[in-house]
Design a protein around this motif. Sequence first.
Motif: not given
Length: 499
Positions: A270-289
């Motif tokens: 809670p309160g933290q940002a979504l972790p993303t790669t340098t391509s702005c893809q959310v870490l973990g599932p595919e096809h989630v940005w």
Amino acid sequence: MSAFDVVVLGGGTAGVHVATEVARGGKSVALVEAGLIGGESPYLACLPSNSLLLSAGRGEAWEDAVARRDEVTGGLDDSGLAQRLAETGVTVIRGTGRITGPGTLSVDAVPAGTDTTLTYSDLVIATGCEPVAPPIEGLSDIPAWTTAEGLCSPDLPRRLIVLGGGPAGCELAQIYAAFGSQVTLIEAEPGLLAGEPAFVGEILAAALRRAGAEIFLGSPATKAERTPDGLTLALEDGTRIDADRLLLATGRRPRLTGLGLDALGITVTPGQALPTTTSCQVLGPEHVWAAGDVTGSTHTHASRYQAGVVAANICGQPREADYTAIPRCVFTTPSVYAVGEPARPEFATARVSLSEVARGRLGLDDLGSLELYAADGVLAGAVAVGPDAATWMAEVTLAIRAKIPVSILADVVHAFPTYGEALQAAFRELARGDQTEKGIGPLSELDMETPEDDAIEQHTEVVADEMVPAARRELPFDVDEADAAEQARAVGFDDDDYR
């Protein structure tokens, strides 16, 4: 059930930009938003703040400034933008979306109240951020504004406490002080704009005090009490401050609660940002940005930049984000512009006062300063406080992003007389230091007397003593005062929506 290539959760700056670009790329797109299409920036943040600041600078009355602000923000009417999205091919769905599993989500449609199920190939999370209220005893019992409410209200409080000395707090303090409110700005840290070098906050604090604001630093608020005349706020050091209203500018957090991220295996503190790669893809599932404030990047221009990265990747054009030169701006007078890395002990530093250049000497006030930071002969960061700093600091952003050597920057010619000459002086100082460190002589005629220096020397030789102008004095700044009655104004948000 409706099927789309792309579903965008959130219709702020990032969400609108992603939806528009992927629709133009031939994708079927749905954008889900329960609030204002376009987000806070055009209605409740950047544009109204800048409109009021510009009106204050022109000496307008509060009523005229509010009318201009409402014109700029379209009276909180987003129908025009929604129509333009529809014309682009975007399906706009008014409601709150919740992820129910990979490739599916449900929407509580507004105003029908029926559930709508959507399927997608790519999901974009762009739900923005929300204010965070500090843990102050009695806070819920007193009349308080969020920054959004402070920027859309027609009221001008006679006495206003602004809690928080970050960018929003400083802008709002200057706005209300300029129009006649008795403003008290409180910051728990030792200085304003705590994330920037100390000299930035010191210059800005002096400017706010000249505008009439009282500033308390280094002591957090601990208790708020309602009084017959308004409220009293107590600080940790025992100070008590009376006011008619409190404005909370104490920070924001990514808006991720209730999205159903766990259905995709995404766990966020809670309160933290979504972790993303340098391509702005959310870490973990595919096809989630993800793009915008949910990634921890809290500037409108950064949100737009990330949205472009997401759209390109979804459309099959691989792209990565580069965050080395994202500007940070505060549009007070003087304004603040920072970019790149902050100062470090291992960096070479050059500092120049704007009063040292001809354009600065034409002004009436202590206009500000700038600092540049370099590592291995390349510019790494910069910060400036001065009139319209963003307009003459843009070249620094390019220099950092392009990794231009300071030896080249030092040889760039700036127009006379402009504030850009302060940059020129700082570039030359860094270049001289870099050459000395390497044990080599100057690579260009940087140590020659400049035309500006020569002109000043000649002027000094020919001007008689009696022609020297008298010492400058500050002009009085008259402001209109008003104590408008509080008016209720519905902007279409639920009670638990803190925007």
